[in-house]
Design an enzyme around this catalytic site. Structure first.
Site, PDB file in Angstrom:
ATOM      1  N   GLU A 118       2.727  -8.006   3.412  1.00 23.19           N
ATOM      2  CA  GLU A 118       2.833  -8.412   4.530  1.00 23.19           C
ATOM      3  C   GLU A 118       3.795  -8.564   5.359  1.00 23.19           C
ATOM      4  OE1 GLU A 118      -0.238 -10.596   5.183  1.00 23.19           O
ATOM      5  OE2 GLU A 118      -1.016  -9.319   3.790  1.00 23.19           O
ATOM      6  N   TRP A 132       3.447  -6.649   7.400  1.00 29.15           N
ATOM      7  CA  TRP A 132       2.451  -7.729   9.041  1.00 29.15           C
ATOM      8  C   TRP A 132       3.880  -7.599   9.794  1.00 29.15           C
ATOM      9  CZ3 TRP A 132      -1.527  -6.041  11.214  1.00 29.15           C
ATOM     10  CH2 TRP A 132      -2.922  -5.536   9.763  1.00 29.15           C
ATOM     11  N   TRP A 168     -14.376 -14.492  30.259  1.00 32.20           N
ATOM     12  CA  TRP A 168     -13.804 -15.686  29.585  1.00 32.20           C
ATOM     13  C   TRP A 168     -14.540 -16.940  30.063  1.00 32.20           C
ATOM     14  CZ3 TRP A 168     -12.259 -13.920  24.702  1.00 32.20           C
ATOM     15  CH2 TRP A 168     -11.591 -13.504  24.470  1.00 32.20           C
ATOM     16  N   ASN A 204      -3.076 -18.840   6.396  1.00 30.21           N
ATOM     17  CA  ASN A 204      -2.892 -17.515   7.151  1.00 30.21           C
ATOM     18  C   ASN A 204      -5.069 -17.154   7.745  1.00 30.21           C
ATOM     19  OD1 ASN A 204      -2.750 -15.219   8.700  1.00 30.21           O
ATOM     20  ND2 ASN A 204      -3.923 -13.869   7.118  1.00 30.21           N
ATOM     21  N   TRP A 264      -7.810 -16.156  23.949  1.00 26.25           N
ATOM     22  CA  TRP A 264      -6.525 -15.756  22.851  1.00 26.25           C
ATOM     23  C   TRP A 264      -5.624 -16.392  24.046  1.00 26.25           C
ATOM     24  CZ3 TRP A 264      -1.880 -13.297  23.584  1.00 26.25           C
ATOM     25  CH2 TRP A 264      -2.345 -11.955  24.636  1.00 26.25           C
ATOM     26  N   TRP A 295      -3.018 -12.763  17.470  1.00 27.63           N
ATOM     27  CA  TRP A 295      -4.399 -14.225  18.719  1.00 27.63           C
ATOM     28  C   TRP A 295      -4.579 -12.339  18.921  1.00 27.63           C
ATOM     29  CZ3 TRP A 295      -6.517 -18.020  18.825  1.00 27.63           C
ATOM     30  CH2 TRP A 295      -6.444 -19.239  18.575  1.00 27.63           C
TER      31      TRP A 295
HETATM   32  C1  FAD Z   1      -3.422 -16.661  14.899  1.00 32.04           C
HETATM   33  C2  FAD Z   1      -3.012 -16.308  14.180  1.00 32.04           C
HETATM   34  C3  FAD Z   1      -1.842 -16.568  14.387  1.00 32.04           C
HETATM   35  C4  FAD Z   1      -0.180 -16.330  13.740  1.00 32.04           C
HETATM   36  N1  FAD Z   1       1.033 -17.167  14.250  1.00 32.04           N
HETATM   37  C5  FAD Z   1       2.108 -16.671  13.839  1.00 32.04           C
HETATM   38  C6  FAD Z   1       3.578 -16.889  13.839  1.00 32.04           C
HETATM   39  O1  FAD Z   1       3.636 -17.776  14.789  1.00 32.04           O
HETATM   40  N2  FAD Z   1       4.597 -16.646  12.729  1.00 32.04           N
HETATM   41  C7  FAD Z   1       4.762 -16.380  11.684  1.00 32.04           C
HETATM   42  O2  FAD Z   1       5.486 -16.178  11.239  1.00 32.04           O
HETATM   43  N3  FAD Z   1       3.094 -16.132  11.653  1.00 32.04           N
HETATM   44  C8  FAD Z   1       2.552 -16.100  11.750  1.00 32.04           C
HETATM   45  N4  FAD Z   1       0.722 -16.328  11.276  1.00 32.04           N
HETATM   46  C9  FAD Z   1       0.946 -14.163  10.518  1.00 32.04           C
HETATM   47  C10 FAD Z   1       0.151 -15.637   9.503  1.00 32.04           C
HETATM   48  O3  FAD Z   1      -0.291 -16.438   9.149  1.00 32.04           O
HETATM   49  C11 FAD Z   1       2.049 -16.364   8.790  1.00 32.04           C
HETATM   50  O4  FAD Z   1       2.940 -15.809   8.851  1.00 32.04           O
HETATM   51  C12 FAD Z   1       1.524 -17.000   7.154  1.00 32.04           C
HETATM   52  O5  FAD Z   1       0.379 -17.909   7.141  1.00 32.04           O
HETATM   53  C13 FAD Z   1       2.642 -17.568   7.332  1.00 32.04           C
HETATM   54  O6  FAD Z   1       2.317 -18.628   5.740  1.00 32.04           O
HETATM   55  P1  FAD Z   1       3.680 -17.306   4.512  1.00 32.04           P
HETATM   56  O7  FAD Z   1       4.273 -17.832   4.465  1.00 32.04           O
HETATM   57  O8  FAD Z   1       3.255 -18.833   3.402  1.00 32.04           O
HETATM   58  O9  FAD Z   1       2.822 -16.519   3.986  1.00 32.04           O
HETATM   59  P2  FAD Z   1       2.710 -15.077   2.673  1.00 32.04           P
HETATM   60  O10 FAD Z   1       1.520 -14.772   2.773  1.00 32.04           O
HETATM   61  O11 FAD Z   1       3.855 -15.828   1.849  1.00 32.04           O
HETATM   62  O12 FAD Z   1       3.089 -13.601   3.580  1.00 32.04           O
HETATM   63  C14 FAD Z   1       4.836 -13.891   3.352  1.00 32.04           C
HETATM   64  C15 FAD Z   1       5.821 -13.539   4.585  1.00 32.04           C
HETATM   65  O13 FAD Z   1       5.072 -12.152   5.884  1.00 32.04           O
HETATM   66  C16 FAD Z   1       4.458 -12.797   6.462  1.00 32.04           C
HETATM   67  N5  FAD Z   1       3.484 -12.753   7.041  1.00 32.04           N
HETATM   68  C17 FAD Z   1       2.140 -12.584   6.629  1.00 32.04           C
HETATM   69  N6  FAD Z   1       1.275 -12.746   7.395  1.00 32.04           N
HETATM   70  C18 FAD Z   1       1.510 -11.606   8.482  1.00 32.04           C
HETATM   71  C19 FAD Z   1       0.730 -11.963   9.380  1.00 32.04           C
HETATM   72  N7  FAD Z   1      -0.510 -11.957   9.325  1.00 32.04           N
HETATM   73  N8  FAD Z   1       1.176 -11.551  10.876  1.00 32.04           N
HETATM   74  C20 FAD Z   1       2.430 -11.267  10.964  1.00 32.04           C
HETATM   75  N9  FAD Z   1       3.310 -11.533   9.296  1.00 32.04           N
HETATM   76  C21 FAD Z   1       2.970 -12.061   8.326  1.00 32.04           C
HETATM   77  C22 FAD Z   1       5.314 -13.474   7.480  1.00 32.04           C
HETATM   78  O14 FAD Z   1       6.752 -13.717   7.239  1.00 32.04           O
HETATM   79  C23 FAD Z   1       5.596 -14.449   5.885  1.00 32.04           C
HETATM   80  O15 FAD Z   1       6.369 -15.924   5.885  1.00 32.04           O
HETATM   81  C24 FAD Z   1      -0.048 -15.772  12.964  1.00 32.04           C
HETATM   82  C25 FAD Z   1      -1.364 -15.526  12.592  1.00 32.04           C
HETATM   83  C26 FAD Z   1      -2.633 -14.963  13.102  1.00 32.04           C
HETATM   84  C27 FAD Z   1      -3.919 -14.794  12.555  1.00 32.04           C
END
Ligand code: FAD
Length: 476
Positions: free
Chosen positions: A271, A274, A302, A337, A355, A378
């Site tokens: 993650e 990602w 759209w 997420n 989007w 997005w």
């Molecule tokens: C539509 C959409 C918009 C999003 N906008 C953002 C945003 O503005 N900022 C943001 O940090 N994340 C964003 N995310 C990714 C993700 O949803 C969040 O990083 C995550 O929910 C953060 O929770 P956590 O720290 O508990 O994640 P954990 O599951 O604990 O993951 C650890 C870290 O990995 C990174 N990470 C995890 N999933 C993703 C992912 N899919 N994409 C990129 N990085 C990821 C984050 O830095 C996160 O803190 C978005 C996802 C979607 C689908």
């Protein structure tokens, strides 16, 4: 030392370089809302910034220094501070959005032309976004091979520690309170404090508590918004209160010591990858926040509906899983997420709204709003992104709710008006028999909305729109 998205003293490459020079230090943060084209943080992000700067200021003061705060165009402010302090060198950690990079390049050139030193470092990514290339050259556009390549190539550098002495000249500073980053009239941020403590120390504590608990089940629990199964490190990473290299180092060490199971550790690190992948996409596609990565989506018909957009923003779509997510976002500045995907799919498919409108709302309401992850997230949801979910994969908010919130705890918390519905009807109240609704005190259209659109109708409309896109693409 010019702090930006790296609001920490620990393991901060630019700060380490500045201190290692042995010269007295000025610690500077600039609130730049004036440089042309620069996207300023949204309301929720400003809330975070406010607290994070306070924490950073205290940490710097404890080491004999002071955080100088200035507001204005970064290039002009840097010039002023250089003149006032007599600084001979300026260092910072890089940012990767197109406008930020252009501004930084201009500042660097200007300083160097005047015989000053100006150096930048990598403080917010594991690897620079231009480093990894596919076998045939070019950047990775598909996540899995990117992740494999990153895993193979990346070795976390040694921990740089925390500088002991940050003393130096102290140019005049603005008062943080005068910046008005904390919302007033109304102060809608009260709920944020229940979930968040911004700052470097809380960020490290958050990582520790994650490793002591949720990390043990991460891969199984990470999809469940009704549990505290993820790290919630995203805003701390967004603001650089902890760097990804520190996270990587700590998690790998825990995995190697057997403190956390390899499956869960790798799932978590993927993650973090990602996040890296999103930065690769942003670096190579500077307009990722506005323009479709897959340009075919310019043909997408759209809709334009202010009413539907507002209902979605307020969590009043009539779909409990969507509404719960949108209300969590508003109240906490964060959304799980899985629910970001469900709400994003609902906006771009059931409502057929662009989007970019969702990206913009998230930008304003997320404390972790990030130029790369938000735009990439997005575009992934909408189907227009790199390695994205195909557009025709329309999430069903009812079955998604039943699967990922099986006991309804998440929906009941955020949609209390339908909390008394039995589990069977919780994710689709309009399908419940009248007497069940009555017993639960639910009056559709009165105290909870009827659905904006029937799921199958929304799905059909989205697929028809996608067919139009395909036809237009073929005739273009
Ligand atoms: C539509 C959409 C918009 C999003 N906008 C953002 C945003 O503005 N900022 C943001 O940090 N994340 C964003 N995310 C990714 C993700 O949803 C969040 O990083 C995550 O929910 C953060 O929770 P956590 O720290 O508990 O994640 P954990 O599951 O604990 O993951 C650890 C870290 O990995 C990174 N990470 C995890 N999933 C993703 C992912 N899919 N994409 C990129 N990085 C990821 C984050 O830095 C996160 O803190 C978005 C996802 C979607 C689908």
């Amino acid at each position: 030392m010019w702090f930006r998205n790296d609001l920490r003293l620990h393991d901060n490459p630019a700060l380490h370089a500045a201190v290692s020079s042995g010269r007295p230090l000025v610690c500077l943060y600039i609130l730049d809302e004036e440089s042309p084209g620069l996207r300023v943080p949204g309301g929720a992000a400003k809330w975070w910034l406010d607290k994070s700067l306070r924490a950073l200021g205290e940490d710097i003061a404890a080491r004999g220094g002071r955080l100088t705060l200035r507001r204005g165009r970064a290039d002009a402010v840097i010039d002023q501070v250089v003149e006032e302090s007599g600084a001979g060198a300026i260092v910072w950690n890089r940012r990767y959005d197109a406008v930020g990079r252009t501004i930084d390049a201009g500042i660097k050139e200007g300083l160097r032309a005047r015989g000053l030193k100006a150096d930048s470092h990598n403080g917010s990514l594991l690897m620079e976004p231009w480093r990894l290339e596919t076998g045939s050259g070019g950047y990775y556009k598909v996540f899995t091979p990117f992740w494999r390549a990153l895993w193979k190539a990346y070795e976390a550098p040694g921990d740089l520690g925390v500088p002991a002495d940050l003393g130096g000249p102290q140019p005049a500073s603005d008062a943080l309170d005068d910046w008005g980053l904390h919302p007033t009239r109304p102060d809608w941020s009260k709920g944020f404090e229940r979930l968040w403590t911004p700052g470097e120390t809380p960020a490290r504590e958050r990582l520790e508590s994650f490793l002591d608990g949720p990390a043990e089940h991460y891969d199984d629990a990470r999809e469940r918004p009704d549990t505290d199964g993820t790290s919630r490190l995203s805003p701390h990473l967004r603001w650089g209160e902890i760097g990804p290299a520190s996270v990587w180092r700590t998690v790998r060490a825990a995995m190697e010591e057997g403190a956390i199971d390899q499956r869960h550790a790798l799932s978590f690190l993927s993650e973090i990858a990602w996040r890296e992948f999103s930065y690769v996409l942003l670096f190579h596609n500077p307009d990722l926040c506005e323009e479709n990565y897959n340009s075919d989506f310019r043909h997408m018909p759209w809709r334009d509906s202010e009413t539907d957009l507002k209902a979605w923003q307020k969590g009043l779509t009539g779909y409990p899983m969507v509404d719960a997510g949108m209300r969590q976002l508003w109240a906490r500045g964060w959304m799980h997420n899985r629910v970001r995907m469900i709400t994003g799919s609902f906006l771009t498919k059931h409502l057929l709204l662009p989007w970019q409108q969702g990206e913009d709302w998230f930008w304003d309401t997320l404390v972790d709003a990030d130029p790369a992850s938000n735009a990439a997230g997005w575009q992934w949801v909408a189907g227009s992104g790199a390695d994205a979910a195909p557009y025709f994969r329309v999430f069903n908010p009812i079955t998604q709710g039943a699967k990922f919130d099986p006991d309804g705890a998440y929906v009941r918390h955020w949609c209390p008006e339908i909390a008394s519905l039995p589990d069977k009807h919780l994710h689709a109240p309009w399908k419940a028999p009248k007497d069940v609704l009555k017993t639960a005190g639910v009056e559709l259209g009165r105290n909870y909305p009827a659905p904006l659109i029937e799921h199958m109708d929304g799905r059909r409309r989205a697929l028809e729109a996608y067919d139009i896109l395909k036809e237009r693409r073929e005739t273009a």
